[in-house]
Design a protein around this motif. Structure first.
Motif: not given
Length: 67
Positions: A10-12, A34-39, A51-65
Protein backbone atom coordinates in the motif's frame (compact mmCIF):
# COMPACT_ATOMS: atom_id res chain seq x y z
CA UNK A 1 7.53 -27.61 -7.26
CA UNK A 2 6.15 -24.14 -7.94
CA UNK A 3 7.22 -21.14 -5.93
CA UNK A 4 4.65 -18.34 -5.60
CA UNK A 5 5.30 -15.10 -3.73
CA UNK A 6 2.33 -13.08 -2.46
CA UNK A 7 3.11 -9.44 -1.68
CA UNK A 8 0.62 -7.09 -0.01
CA UNK A 9 1.47 -3.42 -0.56
CA UNK A 10 0.00 0.00 0.00
CA UNK A 11 1.54 3.28 -1.21
CA UNK A 12 5.10 1.91 -1.35
CA UNK A 13 6.22 1.97 -5.00
CA UNK A 14 9.90 2.45 -4.11
CA UNK A 15 9.86 -0.58 -1.80
CA UNK A 16 8.07 -2.61 -4.46
CA UNK A 17 10.75 -1.66 -7.00
CA UNK A 18 13.45 -2.71 -4.51
CA UNK A 19 11.68 -6.04 -4.02
CA UNK A 20 11.52 -6.69 -7.78
CA UNK A 21 15.21 -5.78 -8.17
CA UNK A 22 16.05 -8.26 -5.43
CA UNK A 23 13.93 -10.98 -7.03
CA UNK A 24 15.78 -10.48 -10.33
CA UNK A 25 19.08 -11.23 -8.57
CA UNK A 26 17.92 -14.53 -7.09
CA UNK A 27 19.23 -17.79 -8.50
CA UNK A 28 15.75 -19.29 -8.09
CA UNK A 29 13.08 -16.80 -9.02
CA UNK A 30 9.44 -17.37 -8.08
CA UNK A 31 7.25 -18.90 -10.76
CA UNK A 32 4.70 -16.19 -10.02
CA UNK A 33 4.58 -13.02 -7.92
CA UNK A 34 1.09 -11.95 -6.87
CA UNK A 35 0.80 -8.30 -5.82
CA UNK A 36 -2.21 -7.39 -3.68
CA UNK A 37 -2.30 -3.63 -4.00
CA UNK A 38 -4.19 -1.30 -1.68
CA UNK A 39 -2.44 1.84 -2.93
CA UNK A 40 -4.19 5.05 -3.76
CA UNK A 41 -1.80 5.49 -6.70
CA UNK A 42 -1.14 3.09 -9.55
CA UNK A 43 1.78 0.66 -9.34
CA UNK A 44 1.50 -0.25 -13.01
CA UNK A 45 4.55 1.86 -13.96
CA UNK A 46 6.68 -0.11 -11.48
CA UNK A 47 5.25 -3.46 -12.59
CA UNK A 48 5.84 -2.60 -16.26
CA UNK A 49 9.58 -2.17 -15.62
CA UNK A 50 10.00 -5.84 -14.68
CA UNK A 51 8.88 -7.81 -17.73
CA UNK A 52 11.09 -10.82 -16.91
CA UNK A 53 9.24 -11.53 -13.64
CA UNK A 54 5.89 -13.26 -14.05
CA UNK A 55 3.48 -10.99 -12.18
CA UNK A 56 -0.19 -10.90 -11.41
CA UNK A 57 -1.67 -8.00 -9.47
CA UNK A 58 -4.99 -7.45 -7.79
CA UNK A 59 -6.17 -3.98 -6.85
CA UNK A 60 -7.63 -4.44 -3.39
CA UNK A 61 -10.22 -1.66 -3.74
CA UNK A 62 -11.88 -2.80 -6.97
CA UNK A 63 -10.52 -6.33 -7.48
CA UNK A 64 -8.98 -5.46 -10.84
CA UNK A 65 -6.39 -8.00 -11.96
CA UNK A 66 -3.71 -7.26 -14.53
CA UNK A 67 -0.70 -9.22 -15.80
Amino acid sequence: MNLVLIVPTKDRPKDLRTLFESIEKQTRQPDLVIIVDGSSQSIKSVVDDFKNIKLAAAKRNDRTIFN
